[in-house]
Scaffold this active site. Structure first.
Site, PDB file in Angstrom:
ATOM      1  N   TYR A 147     -15.770  -1.061   7.637  1.00  0.00           N
ATOM      2  CA  TYR A 147     -14.316  -0.816   7.591  1.00  0.00           C
ATOM      3  C   TYR A 147     -13.640  -1.280   8.873  1.00  0.00           C
ATOM      4  CZ  TYR A 147      -9.970   1.783   8.247  1.00  0.00           C
ATOM      5  OH  TYR A 147      -8.668   2.127   8.534  1.00  0.00           O
ATOM      6  N   GLY A 170       0.814  -1.219   0.000  1.00  0.00           N
ATOM      7  CA  GLY A 170       0.000   0.000   0.000  1.00  0.00           C
ATOM      8  C   GLY A 170       0.843   1.262   0.000  1.00  0.00           C
ATOM      9  N   LYS A 179     -10.911  -4.325   9.605  1.00  0.00           N
ATOM     10  CA  LYS A 179      -9.579  -4.104  10.185  1.00  0.00           C
ATOM     11  C   LYS A 179      -9.428  -4.914  11.486  1.00  0.00           C
ATOM     12  CE  LYS A 179      -6.682  -1.731   8.991  1.00  0.00           C
ATOM     13  NZ  LYS A 179      -5.573  -1.918   8.006  1.00  0.00           N
ATOM     14  N   PHE A 217      -1.778   7.114   1.032  1.00  0.00           N
ATOM     15  CA  PHE A 217      -1.436   8.288   1.850  1.00  0.00           C
ATOM     16  C   PHE A 217      -0.349   7.951   2.891  1.00  0.00           C
ATOM     17  CE2 PHE A 217      -3.108  10.594   5.799  1.00  0.00           C
ATOM     18  CZ  PHE A 217      -2.292  11.687   5.614  1.00  0.00           C
ATOM     19  N   ILE A 218      -0.645   7.030   3.796  1.00  0.00           N
ATOM     20  CA  ILE A 218       0.319   6.734   4.863  1.00  0.00           C
ATOM     21  C   ILE A 218       1.466   5.880   4.323  1.00  0.00           C
ATOM     22  CG2 ILE A 218       0.636   5.700   7.153  1.00  0.00           C
ATOM     23  CD1 ILE A 218      -2.372   6.195   7.643  1.00  0.00           C
ATOM     24  N   THR A 252      -6.015   0.551  12.887  1.00  0.00           N
ATOM     25  CA  THR A 252      -6.687   1.804  13.239  1.00  0.00           C
ATOM     26  C   THR A 252      -7.249   1.773  14.655  1.00  0.00           C
ATOM     27  OG1 THR A 252      -8.668   3.089  12.728  1.00  0.00           O
ATOM     28  CG2 THR A 252      -8.702   0.812  12.054  1.00  0.00           C
ATOM     29  N   ASP A 253      -7.446   2.957  15.239  1.00  0.00           N
ATOM     30  CA  ASP A 253      -8.114   3.019  16.549  1.00  0.00           C
ATOM     31  C   ASP A 253      -9.607   2.708  16.424  1.00  0.00           C
ATOM     32  OD1 ASP A 253      -8.940   5.351  15.270  1.00  0.00           O
ATOM     33  OD2 ASP A 253      -8.360   6.712  16.896  1.00  0.00           O
ATOM     34  N   GLU A 254     -10.122   2.680  15.191  1.00  0.00           N
ATOM     35  CA  GLU A 254     -11.560   2.449  15.016  1.00  0.00           C
ATOM     36  C   GLU A 254     -11.978   1.039  15.438  1.00  0.00           C
ATOM     37  OE1 GLU A 254     -13.280   4.028  11.443  1.00  0.00           O
ATOM     38  OE2 GLU A 254     -11.642   5.449  11.180  1.00  0.00           O
TER      39      GLU A 254
END
Ligand code: NAD
Length: 352
Positions: free
Chosen positions: A158, A7, A162, A11-12, A133-135
């Site tokens: 999402y 990936g 994850k 972005f990251i 992710t923190d999600e």
């Protein structure tokens, strides 16, 4: 260090590639399927280093992943490839299950097969860093922080995908001994951010005099982490983290969404004043279904055990981000004109 980054055109992932090649002088193989979210321009400067290679491939493709490991012979993997936008997961979850769950499984199996072939020293030194992710932790009320021991409670397609990938990664550590680490971070922002996400979307809509959409009443709180700080956190987990452990990265920058939009308007007002104040473009729109109220991260374990700390304040990072978009229209204009023009995503009637 020879490191596979998945990936790396996102972005990251691209921030991780730039940090790894430019600051750490690692050799990188970036594996990316080049979905809508990818932009090869994010890493276009790296080939000249002689320490950067690109492979267009899908992480779900186990034979391709196995061949990539055997050819590149990595010391470590940083796995960032994912479908990453909550709104898109609401209207089209299948791609999220495929890439985030099935793709993580394929990558784990390819890594395990490579790792098993190494000698004792190679197996001990190998690392598989999974970026999450923190999600996965769900939603906080007014108080409290997510720690590494907070129970998982994902609420969107999402975050559920994850969470599933995190469980797979940890299971490969417990069952096979593959030296995996998991990092969970809060909302990132900064340059090269695809303009479907709040901060770049608001900057670009404002510059075009279009409405600035704020979901619900704008009171949802996120903890904002500058992307280059996150990239340093990921490399510190790889270098100093303990296999089998999790590390949270946050920005110590909790802000309500409405406050973020106000801050962007104020930064633009200073940089490029318009006839009508940017704040007048703010438009409250239907809330995201199942919108988590608040995320906030306790990074003290990463600070203590990895020696990591965020270095960029939200005000400073936002200022730099606004300037980056003002200076880089050649980067975002083709995305706005072609890939994603800023339309609302992720609306469904609940209970239907
Ligand atoms: P992004 O959407 O900007 O980039 C994802 C990249 O993965 C793209 O280049 C895309 O082409 C690639 N990709 C997608 N599916 C693929 C597949 N099947 N095979 C190979 N490549 C594929 O995402 P991002 O914001 O850079 O996020 C990177 C990681 O960090 C993700 O795992 C995400 O869950 C996690 N994360 C992101 C945030 C955030 O604020 N953006 C916060 C916490 C965690």
């Amino acid at each position: 260090m020879r490191v596979i980054v998945t990936g790396g055109c996102g972005f990251i992932g691209s921030a991780v590639c730039r940090h790894a090649v430019n600051d750490l002088e690692w050799s990188i193989l970036n594996i990316d399927a080049l979905t809508y979210a990818a932009n090869p321009a994010n890493v276009s400067g790296l080939a000249a280093s002689g320490r950067y290679e690109f492979l267009e491939a899908n992480v779900c493709d186990l034979p391709a992943m196995t061949a990539a490991f055997e050819r590149f012979a990595p010391d470590a993997v940083i796995h960032l490839a994912a479908e990453s936008h909550v709104d898109r997961s609401i209207t089209g979850s299948a791609a999220f299950i495929q890439t985030n769950v099935v793709g993580t499984h394929s990558l784990l199996e390819a890594a395990r097969s490579w790792w098993t072939s190494l000698d004792d020293a190679g197996r001990t030194a190998f690392r598989f860093v999974h970026v999450s992710t923190d999600e996965v932790y769900g939603s906080l009320g007014e108080t409290g922080l997510f720690t590494e021991t907070t129970a998982y409670d994902p609420r969107s397609p999402y975050s559920a995908s994850k969470a599933a990938s995190d469980h797979l990664v940890h299971a490969w550590f417990e069952t096979y001994g593959l030296p995996t680490l998991i990092t969970n971070c809060s909302n990132n922002y900064g340059p090269y951010h695809f303009p479907e996400k709040l901060i770049p979307l608001v900057i670009l809509n404002a510059l075009e005099g279009r409405p600035l959409p704020v979901y619900g009443n704008g009171a949802n709180v996120r903890d904002w982490l500058y992307v280059d700080d996150h990239a340093r956190g990921i490399s510190s987990a790889l270098l100093r983290g303990m296999p089998g452990e999790k590390y949270n990265f946050g920005g110590r920058a909790e802000r309500r969404n409405l406050d973020v939009v106000h801050a962007i308007c104020d930064a633009l007002e200073e940089a490029v004043p318009a006839a009508t104040p940017y704040r007048d473009l703010i438009t409250f729109v239907a809330d995201r279904p199942g919108h988590d109220q608040r995320y906030a991260i306790d990074s003290s374990k990463a600070e203590r055990e990895l020696g990591w700390r965020q270095s960029v304040s939200f005000e400073e990072g936002l200022q730099q981000t606004v300037w980056w978009y003002l200076d880089n229209e050649a980067w975002w204009r083709p995305l706005r004109d072609g890939v994603y023009a800023g339309d609302r995503l992720g609306l469904v009637a609940r209970g239907v």
